[in-house]
Design an enzyme around this catalytic site. Structure first.
Site, PDB file in Angstrom:
ATOM      1  N   ASP A   1       0.943  -0.998  -0.073  1.00 11.84           N
ATOM      2  CA  ASP A   1      -0.074   0.033   0.114  1.00 11.84           C
ATOM      3  C   ASP A   1       0.709   1.279   0.034  1.00 11.84           C
ATOM      4  O   ASP A   1       0.490   2.247  -0.511  1.00 11.84           O
ATOM      5  CB  ASP A   1      -0.965  -0.003   1.200  1.00 11.84           C
ATOM      6  CG  ASP A   1      -1.998  -1.073   1.116  1.00 11.84           C
ATOM      7  OD1 ASP A   1      -2.116  -1.426  -0.084  1.00 11.84           O
ATOM      8  OD2 ASP A   1      -2.634  -1.389   2.126  1.00 11.84           O
ATOM      9  N   GLY A   2       1.882   1.150   0.616  1.00 15.10           N
ATOM     10  CA  GLY A   2       2.776   2.595   0.938  1.00 15.10           C
ATOM     11  C   GLY A   2       3.422   2.807  -0.680  1.00 15.10           C
ATOM     12  O   GLY A   2       3.432   3.873  -1.035  1.00 15.10           O
TER      13      GLY A   2
ATOM     14  N   ASN B   1      -3.768   9.527   1.467  1.00 14.82           N
ATOM     15  CA  ASN B   1      -4.311   9.040   2.762  1.00 14.82           C
ATOM     16  C   ASN B   1      -4.675   9.992   3.731  1.00 14.82           C
ATOM     17  O   ASN B   1      -5.951   9.996   4.197  1.00 14.82           O
ATOM     18  CB  ASN B   1      -3.286   7.894   3.271  1.00 14.82           C
ATOM     19  CG  ASN B   1      -3.547   6.557   2.958  1.00 14.82           C
ATOM     20  OD1 ASN B   1      -4.300   6.215   2.211  1.00 14.82           O
ATOM     21  ND2 ASN B   1      -2.269   5.733   3.176  1.00 14.82           N
TER      22      ASN B   1
ATOM     23  N   ARG C   1       5.522  14.899  25.065  1.00  9.49           N
ATOM     24  CA  ARG C   1       4.447  15.860  25.789  1.00  9.49           C
ATOM     25  C   ARG C   1       3.514  16.229  24.539  1.00  9.49           C
ATOM     26  O   ARG C   1       3.682  16.254  23.743  1.00  9.49           O
ATOM     27  CB  ARG C   1       5.445  17.075  25.917  1.00  9.49           C
ATOM     28  CG  ARG C   1       6.258  17.020  26.747  1.00  9.49           C
ATOM     29  CD  ARG C   1       7.188  18.038  27.135  1.00  9.49           C
ATOM     30  NE  ARG C   1       8.411  18.077  27.900  1.00  9.49           N
ATOM     31  CZ  ARG C   1       9.282  19.092  28.214  1.00  9.49           C
ATOM     32  NH1 ARG C   1       9.212  20.218  27.436  1.00  9.49           N
ATOM     33  NH2 ARG C   1      10.154  18.454  29.232  1.00  9.49           N
TER      34      ARG C   1
ATOM     35  N   ASP D   1      -1.426  14.384  21.070  1.00  9.06           N
ATOM     36  CA  ASP D   1      -0.053  14.206  20.356  1.00  9.06           C
ATOM     37  C   ASP D   1      -0.136  14.843  18.901  1.00  9.06           C
ATOM     38  O   ASP D   1       0.851  14.836  18.419  1.00  9.06           O
ATOM     39  CB  ASP D   1       0.406  12.699  20.119  1.00  9.06           C
ATOM     40  CG  ASP D   1       0.817  12.119  21.589  1.00  9.06           C
ATOM     41  OD1 ASP D   1       0.844  12.858  22.494  1.00  9.06           O
ATOM     42  OD2 ASP D   1       1.160  11.006  21.435  1.00  9.06           O
TER      43      ASP D   1
ATOM     44  N   ALA E   1      -4.033  10.249  20.431  1.00  9.11           N
ATOM     45  CA  ALA E   1      -3.928  10.138  22.078  1.00  9.11           C
ATOM     46  C   ALA E   1      -4.416  11.322  22.658  1.00  9.11           C
ATOM     47  O   ALA E   1      -3.577  12.278  23.390  1.00  9.11           O
ATOM     48  CB  ALA E   1      -2.445   9.791  22.342  1.00  9.11           C
TER      49      ALA E   1
END
Length: 289
Positions: free
Chosen positions: A61-62, A136, A147, A166, A201
């Site tokens: 796929d890449g 994509n 952080r 994130d 996240a």
């Protein structure tokens, strides 16, 4: 005589060998150009490719995502041959090429064109402006330090929220099965033209994915504090960014065209198969016989 371009990643020796064996076989019936896409750049292909009837992409796929950015601006369709582990975008297996290829080149009644929405992004940083096309996703995220960063989000000039996370992924339906899926975002059928905004996240449970209307214009501004951040288009075009960098994203005027014989419902089959068998798989390098 029909013209085929074969795209492959030359850094993978088994793909180079396969392409070298395949070319003389196909040259009996077609004009063939074999291209190591490492040497073709990451975005729009040379105008000389506009005369090709199709591009056969050897890889996972890449590699297909890379080829998609090259082919979209010259309006050439793609058929993907699966040499990878996942294969969401591929159409056939290596041992099927010689038998199946005439169907796609002749565009017989079994073939349809699977058009995929792409994104156009403008990155503004340090007084410079750079444009990108992605099949994509577009990602803006923290750098090396663990952080959270702040990402301010506007949709159609309306301030939507500030994400403490994130970073943020803005993915197409095609990209919804990539990074977006890895962080828990929703899966979209490939024919859906909407994009998906998903935090990475997030600090707050209320910071959820948002599915946008197809013509939405999104602006993201990242505040990284004392560290640098990262901008990425398709996980392949990457830039280091600093506090205050902005990205504006909208639907691209270009589309990726895949030639298909499998029905549109094949998406549900492959999702089930891949999600049930998503562990590493040992594969042998196929050879042309």
């Amino acid at each position: 005589m029909k013209t085929i371009a074969i795209f492959y990643q030359g850094r993978k020796q088994h793909l180079s060998q396969f392409a070298n064996q395949l070319v003389p076989k196909l040259q009996k019936n077609y004009e063939v150009r074999a291209v190591d896409i490492r040497h073709e750049g990451q975005e729009c292909a040379s105008p000389s490719f506009a005369g090709c009837d199709m591009v056969l992409v050897l890889g996972g796929d890449g590699t297909i995502v890379h080829a998609a950015r090259m082919c979209a601006c010259v309006d050439v369709p793609i058929v993907g041959v699966n040499f990878g582990r996942v294969g969401f975008l591929t159409e056939m297996e290596p041992n099927e090429i010689e038998q199946e290829l005439p169907h796609y080149l002749d565009r017989d009644a079994s073939v349809w064109v699977d058009k995929r929405t792409m994104l156009h992004a403008v990155l503004e940083r340090d007084g410079a402006r750079e444009e990108f096309t992605a099949l994509n996703d577009i990602v803006i995220a923290r750098g090396m330090w663990p952080r959270v960063v702040q990402v301010h989000v506007w949709v159609d000039n309306y301030y939507y929220n500030t994400s403490y996370s994130d970073g943020i992924i803005l993915s197409t339906a095609t990209g919804s099965t990539a990074y977006n899926m890895a962080v828990g975002g929703p899966l979209l059928h490939p024919q859906v033209q909407s994009s998906v905004l998903t935090p990475i996240a997030p600090h707050l449970a209320s910071d959820r994915s948002l599915i946008l209307q197809p013509e939405a214009h999104v602006k993201l501004q990242i505040f990284t504090g004392s560290q640098n951040g990262v901008f990425s288009a398709d996980g392949q075009l990457n830039r280091e960014i600093k506090d205050g960098a902005t990205v504006t994203v909208k639907k691209s005027p270009f589309v990726t065209q895949f030639l298909r014989r499998r029905p549109p419902t094949y998406f549900y089959q492959i999702i089930n198969a891949k999600l049930k068998n998503d562990g590493p798989q040992a594969t042998e390098s196929p050879h042309v016989t």
